[in-house]
Design a protein around this motif. Sequence first.
Motif, PDB file in Angstrom:
ATOM      1  N   LEU A 113       0.803  -1.218   0.000  1.00 49.93           N
ATOM      2  CA  LEU A 113       0.000   0.000   0.000  1.00 49.93           C
ATOM      3  C   LEU A 113       0.837   1.268   0.000  1.00 49.93           C
ATOM      4  N   SER A 114       2.064   1.203   0.512  1.00 49.06           N
ATOM      5  CA  SER A 114       2.863   2.422   0.624  1.00 49.06           C
ATOM      6  C   SER A 114       3.775   2.635  -0.579  1.00 49.06           C
ATOM      7  N   ILE A 174      -1.914   0.388  -6.178  1.00 48.07           N
ATOM      8  CA  ILE A 174      -2.041   1.835  -6.011  1.00 48.07           C
ATOM      9  C   ILE A 174      -2.496   2.443  -7.327  1.00 48.07           C
ATOM     10  N   HIS A 185      -6.512   5.398  -4.523  1.00 45.74           N
ATOM     11  CA  HIS A 185      -5.523   5.883  -3.573  1.00 45.74           C
ATOM     12  C   HIS A 185      -5.055   7.295  -3.924  1.00 45.74           C
ATOM     13  N   TYR A 225       2.813  10.698  -3.623  1.00 47.24           N
ATOM     14  CA  TYR A 225       2.372   9.312  -3.427  1.00 47.24           C
ATOM     15  C   TYR A 225       2.663   8.474  -4.672  1.00 47.24           C
ATOM     16  N   PHE A 279     -10.573   1.423   4.174  1.00 44.60           N
ATOM     17  CA  PHE A 279      -9.290   1.810   3.597  1.00 44.60           C
ATOM     18  C   PHE A 279      -9.231   3.313   3.341  1.00 44.60           C
ATOM     19  N   SER A 280     -10.329   3.868   2.834  1.00 38.77           N
ATOM     20  CA  SER A 280     -10.327   5.276   2.443  1.00 38.77           C
ATOM     21  C   SER A 280     -10.265   6.212   3.635  1.00 38.77           C
ATOM     22  N   ILE A 289      -5.491   3.994   4.768  1.00 38.14           N
ATOM     23  CA  ILE A 289      -4.593   4.719   3.868  1.00 38.14           C
ATOM     24  C   ILE A 289      -4.172   6.062   4.462  1.00 38.14           C
ATOM     25  N   LEU A 338      -1.467   5.346   6.943  1.00 36.33           N
ATOM     26  CA  LEU A 338      -0.234   4.913   6.293  1.00 36.33           C
ATOM     27  C   LEU A 338       0.505   6.100   5.682  1.00 36.33           C
ATOM     28  N   LEU A 339      -0.230   7.020   5.070  1.00 33.40           N
ATOM     29  CA  LEU A 339       0.396   8.224   4.520  1.00 33.40           C
ATOM     30  C   LEU A 339       0.983   9.090   5.623  1.00 33.40           C
TER      31      LEU A 339
END
Length: 733
Positions: free
Chosen positions: A201-202, A228, A232, A264, A379-380, A384, A387-388
Motif C-alpha cells: 500500500l505504501s 495503487i 488511492h 504518493y 481503507f479510504s 490509507i 499509512l500516509l
Amino acid sequence: MDKRLFFFCFGISTIMIWPWLPGWDWWLPLACLGWLCWRPRPAVACLLFGLVWALCYSHWQLSWLQAPELFQRSQLIAGTVDSVQHREGGASRLIVSLKSLNGQALSPRPRVLLSWYGADEAPAAGDNIQSISRLQPPHGLHNPGSFNSARWLLGQGITARGYLTGTLEHQVATPSHRTRLVRHIEAMTADLPARRWLLALSVGDRSGLDQADWDMLRGLGVSHLFAISGLHIGLVAGLGLLAGRLSGSRLLAAILAGTLALGYAWLAGFSVPTQRALLMLLLWLGLYCRGRFWSGRRLLLLTMTLLLAAMPWLALDLGFWLSVLAVAALLVSAGWLAGRSLWRLQLGLSLLLLPLIMLLFGGISWASLPVNMLLIPLFSLLLIPLLLLACLLLLPVPGLAMLVLLGLNALFEPLMAALHRLNDSLSPWQSLSALAQGGWLLLWLLMLSALLPRSRQVMTLGLYLLLLSLLPPASRPHWEVRILDVGQGLSVLVTQGRRALLYDTGNRFDSGFNMADGVILPLLTRLGIDELDYLVVSHDDRDHSGNRDYLAATLPVQHRRGTWPDGQHCRAGQVETWGDLTLRVLWPVTPSGHRNNDSCVLHIGDGRLSLLLTGDIEALAERGLLASGRPVAAQLLLSPHHGSRSSSTEAFNRAVAPDWVVHTAGFANRWGFPSPEVVARFEQMGVSQLITGEHGMVHLVAEGKRWRLVDAGRPGPWYHRLGAWLNGTKPLE
C-alpha cells in the motif's frame, strides 16, 4: 473534440487485433489519406493518424530485433536495471534498459526482461550492468484460457527476454531519494507481521504476497485495494484539497492536492495505474484553478490520448484497460445510473465491470460487492490516511512514525487473517467454463437492455439466445486430442465429451510458476471438466511429472497410471476400456519410470483412429517395442523425446506410419528440438508435422477415419507471430 480524441485512441488501439504487422512504408499513404480526410471527416482522419503512429512506434521499437544472429548466439549486453522483481526459490527478474549490444549503441534503448540465476545477489534498480545473455523475442504459451505473456511483454515495452547467471561488470548506482526512503520503510517494518501489506500500500511492492494472498484477493474481489491507482491517488488529493481549502485559496488547495498526489505516485514508482490517475487528476486541478469545468468523459479521453500517444503499446496492457474502464464505469454509475451513494456507485461499478472481470480472469466472485462495501470506506477513511501519515513522519519524527506503523500492524493483522478465513470458508471465486461465460454475458446484456427503449423486443431476443446457449450441441465430436503448449515439456488432454484423460503434467519451476496453474487447470475449467478419469505420468523427468502431486490434490482423479507411489504402474500388455476408446500399454516391460527408456507408451484408439503417446523413449526402447511384435500403427504420433535425434528411428517411424506428427518442443529451446534429422525423416514420408512451440496448442478432432486439425495456423494477432515477421514473412493466416 471528444469525438476526435476517441477516434485517435481507437486508431492506436486497433494494434491489439492487427493480423500482421504492416511494413513501415505503409505510414506515408495512410498519413496522406488522413490529411485528405481532415476537413470533410476529421474523426476518420484522427483514426488514421492513430494507426500511423502505432505503426511507426512499433517498427521503431522492434527495429533492433533484426540485428544479425541476435537470437542464434549469446550477446554482450550493457544497460541499466529499471526494476527488480524477487521471486520464490531465489530467482529474480530484471527489467533492463539496454544501452548497447555487442558494443554498438542502441537507439531507442530497448527494454528486456532477464531472469537472474546467479549465486550472488541480483543487481538493484538503477545499477549499470554488462553481461553475456542469450536473448529470445517476445513469445508466450498459446492455449485457451492461458495468460498471454507475449502481449503482456509488449504492453510493458519489453521487446526481448533472456537470462543471466552473472555479470562481467556491475556498477552499483548511488541510491535515489526514493530508494533510500523505500529501504527505510522496509527496515522499519521488517519485524511486523503485516509488513507485506504495508509495503504493497505504501511503495507498491507486492513481491511479498504469496499465492494464498493472491488467491484471497482474487476470491474476494479486492485486488484493486492493493494496487495503487485511482482510489488511492484520489484519496490523497482529496485530503490535500480539503486541507488547502481551509486557507480560502483555490490555487493553494490545488497545489497542495497535486503535490501530495505526485508524492504518493512517486513513492509507488509511477506504475501505469498511478500514471493514469495522476495525469487525470492534474488535468482536473488545472481546470479547477482556472474555474473551468470539463466532463469526466473528456478528462478520461484526454488522459487516454496523452498516455497512448506517449506509448502506443499500452493498448496491449490489459491492466491499462482495466483501470480506464473502471473509471468509465464509475462515471456511468454516477451519471446514467444516478448513483449518488456509495452502495449505488459500487453496485453500478460491479455490474458494469462484470463482463470484463469474467473474460480477463475466467470467473466471478459473488462476495466482491459486500466485501468491497465494507473495505473501501475502511481503507479510504482510516488505513490509507494513517499509512500516509506514517510515511510523512518517517524522516522528521521516526519514533512517532513507528507508533503509527505499529497501530497499522495491529489493524492489518487481524483484518487480513479474517479475510483469509472468509475466503477459505466460503470459496467465493467461481471459475466459469466458456459456455457459462457466454451465458453470463447474455444475462448481463439482458439486464442492460431493460434500460433501453423498446426493451421488450430486445429482451425477448436475448432470452431466446440464452436458451439456445443452454441447449446441448446437435453433434459432439466422438473424441478429441489436445497437445498442450507447455514450453519444453509434455502434457496431452484426451477427451470424450466431459470425460478426460491427461497424459503428463508439464513442468514446475523453482520460481513458483507451474504448467498446472498456468495451462492445464485453466483449460479444464474452460471446457467444463472438473475431474479426470485417468492421470497418466510417463516417467519421472520434471518436464513430464512436475505437477503430478499438485493436480492429484487439486482435482478428483479416478485412475492413476504410470510413475505413482500409490498408483498402478504401466506394464506392457495392460488393456482397459474407457468409454468408446481402448487404452493399451505397449511399454515398458519392466516398470521403473526413472529413465527415458522406461516411459509409459500408451496407444489409444477407437478401432478406426488411434493415437500413440511415447513419452521420452529413445532408439533402444523403440527397437525393443518393435521386437515385441505389439502393433504400434497410429494415425497420430507424438514424436518420442520431443523430436530428439536420439529417437524417431526410421524403422519405428515406418512401423507407426502416422498421418500427423506433433513435436512437443518449446519455442527456441536450448536443445534444438525437434532435430533437423528427425524432421527430415518425417518429411520424406510425407507426414504432416506440427511443433507446439510454434503452433501453440495442437487441437485435433476425430472425424471417422481421419483427424481434423482445428486452427491450422498459430491463431491470434501479429505479436503471436513475431518469429515469422523477423524471418521476413508477414503471414495472414
